[in-house]
Design a protein around this motif. Structure first.
Motif, PDB file in Angstrom:
ATOM      1  N   ALA A  45       8.423   6.997   0.484  1.00  0.00           N
ATOM      2  CA  ALA A  45       7.865   5.840  -0.203  1.00  0.00           C
ATOM      3  C   ALA A  45       7.388   6.258  -1.593  1.00  0.00           C
ATOM      4  O   ALA A  45       6.905   7.377  -1.776  1.00  0.00           O
ATOM      5  N   PRO A  46       7.504   5.376  -2.593  1.00  0.00           N
ATOM      6  CA  PRO A  46       6.997   5.713  -3.923  1.00  0.00           C
ATOM      7  C   PRO A  46       5.470   5.793  -3.913  1.00  0.00           C
ATOM      8  O   PRO A  46       4.806   5.085  -3.157  1.00  0.00           O
ATOM      9  N   ILE A  47       4.923   6.676  -4.727  1.00  0.00           N
ATOM     10  CA  ILE A  47       3.472   6.844  -4.789  1.00  0.00           C
ATOM     11  C   ILE A  47       2.827   5.608  -5.407  1.00  0.00           C
ATOM     12  O   ILE A  47       1.847   5.087  -4.892  1.00  0.00           O
ATOM     13  N   CYS A  48       3.338   5.146  -6.531  1.00  0.00           N
ATOM     14  CA  CYS A  48       2.838   3.934  -7.184  1.00  0.00           C
ATOM     15  C   CYS A  48       4.008   2.977  -7.344  1.00  0.00           C
ATOM     16  O   CYS A  48       5.114   3.384  -7.662  1.00  0.00           O
ATOM     17  N   LEU A  49       3.740   1.712  -7.157  1.00  0.00           N
ATOM     18  CA  LEU A  49       4.786   0.714  -7.311  1.00  0.00           C
ATOM     19  C   LEU A  49       4.876   0.256  -8.758  1.00  0.00           C
ATOM     20  O   LEU A  49       3.890   0.287  -9.490  1.00  0.00           O
ATOM     21  N   GLY A  50       6.024  -0.194  -9.161  1.00  0.00           N
ATOM     22  CA  GLY A  50       6.416  -0.596 -10.499  1.00  0.00           C
ATOM     23  C   GLY A  50       5.353  -0.913 -11.531  1.00  0.00           C
ATOM     24  O   GLY A  50       5.046  -0.084 -12.379  1.00  0.00           O
ATOM     25  N   LEU A  51       4.801  -2.105 -11.501  1.00  0.00           N
ATOM     26  CA  LEU A  51       3.881  -2.536 -12.547  1.00  0.00           C
ATOM     27  C   LEU A  51       2.563  -1.784 -12.486  1.00  0.00           C
ATOM     28  O   LEU A  51       1.943  -1.520 -13.514  1.00  0.00           O
ATOM     29  N   GLU A  52       2.129  -1.398 -11.296  1.00  0.00           N
ATOM     30  CA  GLU A  52       0.897  -0.620 -11.157  1.00  0.00           C
ATOM     31  C   GLU A  52       1.049   0.735 -11.847  1.00  0.00           C
ATOM     32  O   GLU A  52       0.179   1.165 -12.600  1.00  0.00           O
ATOM     33  N   ASP A  53       2.165   1.390 -11.614  1.00  0.00           N
ATOM     34  CA  ASP A  53       2.431   2.685 -12.244  1.00  0.00           C
ATOM     35  C   ASP A  53       2.546   2.532 -13.759  1.00  0.00           C
ATOM     36  O   ASP A  53       2.015   3.341 -14.518  1.00  0.00           O
ATOM     37  N   PHE A  54       3.229   1.486 -14.193  1.00  0.00           N
ATOM     38  CA  PHE A  54       3.374   1.234 -15.630  1.00  0.00           C
ATOM     39  C   PHE A  54       2.017   1.009 -16.286  1.00  0.00           C
ATOM     40  O   PHE A  54       1.724   1.558 -17.337  1.00  0.00           O
ATOM     41  N   TYR A  55       1.182   0.196 -15.659  1.00  0.00           N
ATOM     42  CA  TYR A  55      -0.130  -0.111 -16.228  1.00  0.00           C
ATOM     43  C   TYR A  55      -0.980   1.148 -16.343  1.00  0.00           C
ATOM     44  O   TYR A  55      -1.626   1.381 -17.371  1.00  0.00           O
ATOM     45  N   ILE A  56      -0.997   1.981 -15.318  1.00  0.00           N
ATOM     46  CA  ILE A  56      -1.810   3.198 -15.341  1.00  0.00           C
ATOM     47  C   ILE A  56      -1.304   4.159 -16.409  1.00  0.00           C
ATOM     48  O   ILE A  56      -2.079   4.696 -17.205  1.00  0.00           O
ATOM     49  N   ARG A  57       0.011   4.416 -16.434  1.00  0.00           N
ATOM     50  CA  ARG A  57       0.561   5.404 -17.365  1.00  0.00           C
ATOM     51  C   ARG A  57       0.539   4.942 -18.820  1.00  0.00           C
ATOM     52  O   ARG A  57       0.189   5.697 -19.710  1.00  0.00           O
TER      53      ARG A  57
END
Length: 64
Positions: A45-57
């Motif tokens: 499973a991915p650690i962070c999902l799409g928009l959540e990962d984008f927002y954090i990074r």
């Protein structure tokens, strides 16, 4: 309630929009250049999902 001047609100929204656009631009090129060396980890499973990962990074860490 405190009234925020329109110029302040406009420049804040513009800054968020600019960060979002450049973040999308950088992610697009990251997908293109890392396409050759990507590891397809199937079954995980991915650690962070799409928009959540984008927002954090791309947004949160830069605004912080």
């Amino acid at each position: 309630m405190i009234a925020i001047p329109y110029l302040t609100a406009l420049t804040t929204y513009f800054s968020y929009g600019l960060l979002f656009a450049f973040g999308q631009f950088r992610d697009f090129f990251r997908k293109i250049f890392d396409w050759c060396s990507s590891n397809n980890l199937q079954g995980y499973a991915p650690i962070c999902l799409g928009l959540e990962d984008f927002y954090i990074r791309r947004l949160y860490l830069r605004i912080q």
